[in-house]
Design a protein around this motif. Structure first.
Motif, PDB file in Angstrom:
ATOM      1  N   GLY A 271       7.389  57.755  15.512  1.00 44.91           N
ATOM      2  CA  GLY A 271       7.776  57.416  16.791  1.00 44.91           C
ATOM      3  C   GLY A 271       6.697  56.490  17.435  1.00 44.91           C
ATOM      4  N   SER A 272       5.443  56.402  17.183  1.00 43.21           N
ATOM      5  CA  SER A 272       4.617  55.786  17.937  1.00 43.21           C
ATOM      6  C   SER A 272       3.174  55.678  17.075  1.00 43.21           C
ATOM      7  CB  SER A 272       4.019  56.550  19.395  1.00 43.21           C
ATOM      8  OG  SER A 272       3.441  57.767  19.252  1.00 43.21           O
ATOM      9  N   TYR A 273       2.125  54.761  17.613  1.00 44.90           N
ATOM     10  CA  TYR A 273       0.851  54.870  17.062  1.00 44.90           C
ATOM     11  C   TYR A 273       0.076  56.156  16.945  1.00 44.90           C
ATOM     12  CZ  TYR A 273      -4.084  54.149  17.133  1.00 44.90           C
ATOM     13  OH  TYR A 273      -5.508  54.349  16.925  1.00 44.90           O
ATOM     14  N   ALA A 274       0.348  57.056  18.004  1.00 49.26           N
ATOM     15  CA  ALA A 274      -0.296  58.056  17.896  1.00 49.26           C
ATOM     16  C   ALA A 274       0.039  59.051  16.376  1.00 49.26           C
ATOM     17  CB  ALA A 274       0.060  59.145  19.112  1.00 49.26           C
ATOM     18  N   ASP A 275       1.434  58.849  16.258  1.00 46.52           N
ATOM     19  CA  ASP A 275       1.802  59.611  15.030  1.00 46.52           C
ATOM     20  C   ASP A 275       1.326  59.146  13.668  1.00 46.52           C
ATOM     21  OD1 ASP A 275       3.318  61.180  16.591  1.00 46.52           O
ATOM     22  OD2 ASP A 275       4.988  59.845  16.444  1.00 46.52           O
ATOM     23  N   TYR A 276       1.042  57.750  13.887  1.00 46.00           N
ATOM     24  CA  TYR A 276       0.460  57.106  12.583  1.00 46.00           C
ATOM     25  C   TYR A 276      -0.836  57.504  12.145  1.00 46.00           C
ATOM     26  CZ  TYR A 276       4.322  53.825  11.449  1.00 46.00           C
ATOM     27  OH  TYR A 276       5.476  53.165  11.321  1.00 46.00           O
ATOM     28  N   LYS A 277      -1.577  57.802  13.100  1.00 46.03           N
ATOM     29  CA  LYS A 277      -2.999  58.341  13.033  1.00 46.03           C
ATOM     30  C   LYS A 277      -3.108  59.514  12.036  1.00 46.03           C
ATOM     31  CE  LYS A 277      -3.796  60.668  17.258  1.00 46.03           C
ATOM     32  NZ  LYS A 277      -4.901  60.859  18.376  1.00 46.03           N
ATOM     33  N   ASN A 278      -2.062  60.270  12.067  1.00 48.92           N
ATOM     34  CA  ASN A 278      -2.065  61.496  11.326  1.00 48.92           C
ATOM     35  C   ASN A 278      -1.657  61.303   9.618  1.00 48.92           C
ATOM     36  OD1 ASN A 278      -2.656  62.849  13.664  1.00 48.92           O
ATOM     37  ND2 ASN A 278      -0.408  63.156  14.097  1.00 48.92           N
ATOM     38  N   TYR A 279      -1.485  60.170   9.332  1.00 48.97           N
ATOM     39  CA  TYR A 279      -1.120  59.786   7.867  1.00 48.97           C
ATOM     40  C   TYR A 279      -2.215  59.307   7.132  1.00 48.97           C
ATOM     41  CZ  TYR A 279       4.085  60.533   9.045  1.00 48.97           C
ATOM     42  OH  TYR A 279       5.200  61.397   9.441  1.00 48.97           O
ATOM     43  N   ILE A 280      -2.185  59.259   6.033  1.00 54.35           N
ATOM     44  CA  ILE A 280      -3.074  58.945   5.070  1.00 54.35           C
ATOM     45  C   ILE A 280      -2.385  57.769   4.160  1.00 54.35           C
ATOM     46  CG2 ILE A 280      -4.679  61.006   4.859  1.00 54.35           C
ATOM     47  CD1 ILE A 280      -3.167  61.364   2.005  1.00 54.35           C
ATOM     48  N   HIS A 281      -3.075  56.825   3.810  1.00 57.25           N
ATOM     49  CA  HIS A 281      -2.525  55.633   3.087  1.00 57.25           C
ATOM     50  C   HIS A 281      -2.007  56.401   1.775  1.00 57.25           C
ATOM     51  CE1 HIS A 281      -2.093  51.832   1.123  1.00 57.25           C
ATOM     52  NE2 HIS A 281      -1.965  51.415   2.434  1.00 57.25           N
ATOM     53  N   PRO A 282      -0.714  55.965   1.246  1.00 60.21           N
ATOM     54  CA  PRO A 282       0.040  56.427   0.414  1.00 60.21           C
ATOM     55  C   PRO A 282      -0.720  56.064  -0.997  1.00 60.21           C
ATOM     56  CG  PRO A 282       1.191  54.833   1.356  1.00 60.21           C
ATOM     57  CD  PRO A 282       0.161  54.939   2.207  1.00 60.21           C
TER      58      PRO A 282
ATOM     59  N   GLY B 258      -5.232  57.377  -0.225  1.00 62.55           N
ATOM     60  CA  GLY B 258      -5.582  58.637   0.621  1.00 62.55           C
ATOM     61  C   GLY B 258      -6.460  58.511   1.684  1.00 62.55           C
ATOM     62  N   LYS B 259      -6.903  57.116   2.182  1.00 63.39           N
ATOM     63  CA  LYS B 259      -7.723  57.045   3.279  1.00 63.39           C
ATOM     64  C   LYS B 259      -6.991  57.386   4.641  1.00 63.39           C
ATOM     65  CE  LYS B 259     -10.879  54.303   0.791  1.00 63.39           C
ATOM     66  NZ  LYS B 259     -11.520  53.072   0.507  1.00 63.39           N
ATOM     67  N   SER B 260      -7.786  57.825   5.428  1.00 62.16           N
ATOM     68  CA  SER B 260      -7.044  57.924   6.876  1.00 62.16           C
ATOM     69  C   SER B 260      -6.753  56.644   7.486  1.00 62.16           C
ATOM     70  CB  SER B 260      -7.890  58.663   8.019  1.00 62.16           C
ATOM     71  OG  SER B 260      -9.415  57.680   8.064  1.00 62.16           O
ATOM     72  N   MET B 261      -5.768  56.691   8.384  1.00 62.07           N
ATOM     73  CA  MET B 261      -5.640  55.179   9.040  1.00 62.07           C
ATOM     74  C   MET B 261      -6.931  54.690   9.493  1.00 62.07           C
ATOM     75  SD  MET B 261      -3.335  54.293  12.561  1.00 62.07           S
ATOM     76  CE  MET B 261      -4.501  54.828  13.488  1.00 62.07           C
ATOM     77  N   THR B 262      -7.700  55.217  10.168  1.00 62.53           N
ATOM     78  CA  THR B 262      -8.857  54.351  10.807  1.00 62.53           C
ATOM     79  C   THR B 262      -9.640  53.852   9.703  1.00 62.53           C
ATOM     80  OG1 THR B 262      -8.955  55.885  12.718  1.00 62.53           O
ATOM     81  CG2 THR B 262     -11.058  54.913  12.304  1.00 62.53           C
TER      82      THR B 262
END
Length: 108
Positions: free
Chosen positions: A69-80, A83-87
C-alpha cells in the motif's frame, strides 16, 4: 485498487523527491565519476528511477494480488532477482545509472 495504490505511492514519492530537491544548494555535486559531476537533482532523479524499477519488479513477482500500500511496505521486501533489500538495491542501481550517465557524457 492495486493500481490506485501504486499510482498514489508513485505520486507521493515524486512529491517527496521534489520537496527534498528544495533542500539542496543549486548545482550541489553529489558524486564525481571521472570528469562528470552528478548534481543533486540528477542524482535524485536517478534514485527515483531506481526506486520505481524496484517497485515494478516486486509487483511483477507478486502477480495479480500485490498487498502493498505504501513506501513503508516496500522497504520490507527484497528484490526478487538478487535477494537484496530495497535500500541496498536502490542504492546500487542508482550508482549504476550514474555510471551510465557518465559514460554517455564522455562519449558525447
Amino acid at each position: 485498487m492495486k493500481y490506485f495504490k501504486s499510482i498514489i505511492a508513485i505520486i507521493l514519492a515524486a512529491i517527496m523527491i521534489f520537496s527534498l530537491t528544495a533542500c539542496h544548494k543549486k548545482n550541489e555535486v553529489v558524486m564525481t565519476i571521472g570528469d562528470t559531476e552528478i548534481q543533486s537533482g540528477l542524482y535524485l532523479s536517478m534514485q527515483y528511477t531506481a526506486y520505481s524499477e524496484f517497485m515494478d519488479d516486486v509487483n511483477k513477482s507478486l502477480g495479480d494480488n500485490p498487498d502493498i500500500g505504501s513506501y513503508a511496505d516496500y522497504k520490507n521486501y527484497i528484490h526478487p532477482d538478487d535477494g537484496k533489500s530495497m535500500t541496498d538495491w536502490v542504492n546500487e542501481r542508482t550508482k549504476q545509472l550514474c555510471m551510465q550517465y557518465a559514460a554517455l557524457q564522455k562519449l558525447s
